[in-house]
Design an enzyme around this catalytic site. Sequence first.
Site, PDB file in Angstrom:
ATOM      1  N   HIS C 117      36.733  28.581  71.969  1.00 51.70           N
ATOM      2  CA  HIS C 117      36.964  28.579  73.344  1.00 51.70           C
ATOM      3  C   HIS C 117      36.964  29.926  74.264  1.00 51.70           C
ATOM      4  CE1 HIS C 117      38.978  25.291  71.106  1.00 51.70           C
ATOM      5  NE2 HIS C 117      38.549  24.525  72.152  1.00 51.70           N
ATOM      6  N   ASP C 219      46.010  47.451  29.336  1.00 50.55           N
ATOM      7  CA  ASP C 219      45.522  46.998  28.148  1.00 50.55           C
ATOM      8  C   ASP C 219      44.335  48.016  27.681  1.00 50.55           C
ATOM      9  OD1 ASP C 219      44.068  45.833  26.192  1.00 50.55           O
ATOM     10  OD2 ASP C 219      43.898  43.871  27.183  1.00 50.55           O
ATOM     11  N   HIS C 222      41.934  46.557  24.501  1.00 46.32           N
ATOM     12  CA  HIS C 222      40.917  45.807  24.222  1.00 46.32           C
ATOM     13  C   HIS C 222      39.556  46.486  24.523  1.00 46.32           C
ATOM     14  CE1 HIS C 222      40.157  46.639  28.822  1.00 46.32           C
ATOM     15  NE2 HIS C 222      39.116  45.878  28.775  1.00 46.32           N
ATOM     16  N   HIS C 227      34.382  46.054  24.808  1.00 42.18           N
ATOM     17  CA  HIS C 227      33.420  47.151  25.369  1.00 42.18           C
ATOM     18  C   HIS C 227      32.805  47.963  24.699  1.00 42.18           C
ATOM     19  CE1 HIS C 227      34.833  45.756  29.315  1.00 42.18           C
ATOM     20  NE2 HIS C 227      36.232  46.384  29.231  1.00 42.18           N
ATOM     21  N   ASP C 370      34.114  41.759  30.294  1.00 39.05           N
ATOM     22  CA  ASP C 370      35.588  41.019  30.615  1.00 39.05           C
ATOM     23  C   ASP C 370      35.711  39.928  31.180  1.00 39.05           C
ATOM     24  OD1 ASP C 370      36.290  44.464  31.873  1.00 39.05           O
ATOM     25  OD2 ASP C 370      37.013  43.465  30.025  1.00 39.05           O
TER      26      ASP C 370
END
Lengths: 121, 177, 450
Positions: C117, C219, C222, C227, C370
Amino acid sequence: MSQSVLEINKNDLSPEGVSRFESALGPIAVYELDGAYYATQDGCTHARASLSEGEILDGELIECPVHGGTFHIPSGRAVGFPCKTPLRTYKVSDAGATLRIDLECEAAAACVRGETHVHGA
Amino acid sequence: MNASCAAADSAVDITLHHRITQFLYREARLLDGECWDDWLALMADDIHYWMPMPENRRRADSMKAYEAGRGALFDDGLLDLSRRVARFKQPSAWAEDPPTRHVHVVSGVEAFHAAAGEYIVHSTFVNYRSRGERDNDSLVGRRQDLLRVHANDFQLARRTIYITQSVLLAKNLNTFL
Amino acid sequence: MTARMADFHTSWIEAPKLERLMDLENGRMSRLVFQHGGLYEQELERIFARCWLFVAHDSQIPKAGDYITTYMGQDNVIIVRQKDGSVKGFLNSCPHRGNKVCFADAGNARQFICNYHGWSFAIDGRLKGMHASEAFDSTGFDPAGHGLHPVAQIDSYRGLIFATLDPHAPPLAEYLGDMRYYLDAVFDMDGEGTEFVGGCVKSVIRCNWKLAAENFVGDALHAGWTHDSGARAMVGEGVGELHKNPQQSYQVNFNGHGWEFNQDIIGNCASLGDKELVKYLYALQPHVAGRLDEFRSRMIGSISSCTLFPNTSFLPGQNTFRTWHPRGPQEIEVHIWTFVNKSAPPDIKERWRKGSMLTFSPSGVFEMDDGENWEYATRTNEGYLTRQQDLYIGLGGNTRVYDTGLPGNVHQGQVNEANQRAFYQRWLDLMGSASWAEVPQRDVPAEASV
């Protein structure tokens, strides 16, 4: 000084290029573009807005601050969406330290345009 | 998206168009088959492989959807591409084991003469990847390439990939496009 | 895929009692936090509508009228630079009938106009006018009450702009608390601050937001496994065995924020495989040592990661900065930027822009592995019996160290889950509190971090 002429002091002009002044006909926007002076109704013809709060674009257009529509300052012609109806313009005479705005006479560029306007100040 | 269109009269003839198209189809088949070294061999030493992420910008904005120096999923020279390939070949690339099933569909190939021995090639693509049970991802886009004659074949010197998604609807992009 | 209440049948079931979700002292937690629709709705209220959330970097909106659009939880917001240099934030929804007002990711505007509007809003959120405005005159319409809805508070620290939807949230300085001491190591190395370079990369991961946030909060473990392929691709060998030298690394947390880091100065940066970036940091490190201290100067690009509670994370050295926007209990939209020191030479900035996306983006050689971990850590909980099993979160339960002179809760060794436990403790505290006044004050800012 008659009601049909608005006299303003150049010192009162805003450095932004457009200033708002009250007149017998309602608010008027006064512009300074590259040393030349112009005047139009301050109210946008599209919806309620004060053009003197807008920006001057491309050196000769006034952009309404509410919906971004544009008018050509010297002639009052509506240029950019959503503006359709032209602005009422007023002839400006440069009197040195002051400007004399003729509230009864359109600017020269507007007369060339040849359209009638709806006064929506 | 780059809207520049080369003039029709600089289009390559039908034989060359066929050879260029076959090159692109073979490239796609190498990627489908995870033949990474063969694919990498198609890249010229000075390759710039670029896939910008489009931004949503208004038409009046001086910055456009695809801009150099902004976010990109590929903005690679040859070393960068070879590092990606090196990861794909690692046994410890867990997201590649079991393997993804890839299909690269290439279409809309137009080829134009550029400098001597070089060709500007436009194409469209649809890429499907399916992994595991129901991990299906697809991407659609355009490519604008600079192909260069090399030996009896071609090499890719420039590729710009224009995808349509401004939010990549996939957890990763484990292929080339 | 947008998650709706009806998609998760467990949302019809009353949310489980909060105290049964965590047994952090014993290193256990419930899987329901990653799956239950009712808990997610409660998170929208008690986490995302209450905490300070990252919304923009100063450098993204330098001039008056510059704006970006982003999310606070699932609320789309416009963040816009004002004429006086301040920053304001608004819900990106027209107060008339609710349409989204601004459809661009970024730009410069003199006003925001709703397409429906023609309601036009100034950059300070005020309603300036409407299409056919005369129609509203006869109803006695007063524009003053119909501007864009502002966020409750907005503030910044070292160029990072945060906002909150809760007027009762404590000030940002108090919320960040002792983390500011550590944030200076990366965002205030030389007094000139940082900027975002390049644009934003956005993607979807079909996982619960907390799995991503907890990964970056603490973390380090990991990296060596997930990786391995990325490290071999970038630097020719696997990730270093971080757990063998715990005396060289730490986990620090404060009210749910957490930073795990090594003291190796350049470990993260080295993974970009660009010697120029490592040289740059080595050259900078003594200046940071002189300006801040030796300890923080060894964090500037080290093997590390950080999450600012609840859902913004970054990696020093790789210089990737991201927010995990929640989209239901099983989906996030990730917004990723690259940050650099403003004073860095243009060549260095460009190397970081490209290097961070080569490694940490959906096509990134590290990040690529990941997504699947987090998606399936989320998805397995669709199983009826699976989601009733506990999860382990007990690594490093006895690594707290005292008398280090460092602010925050300090733990020895970055291969640890202390920060994760602290993250969920904060989560539990907020979920169980009806207002900020009730939230337990577990960590109070030390004087040194002011």
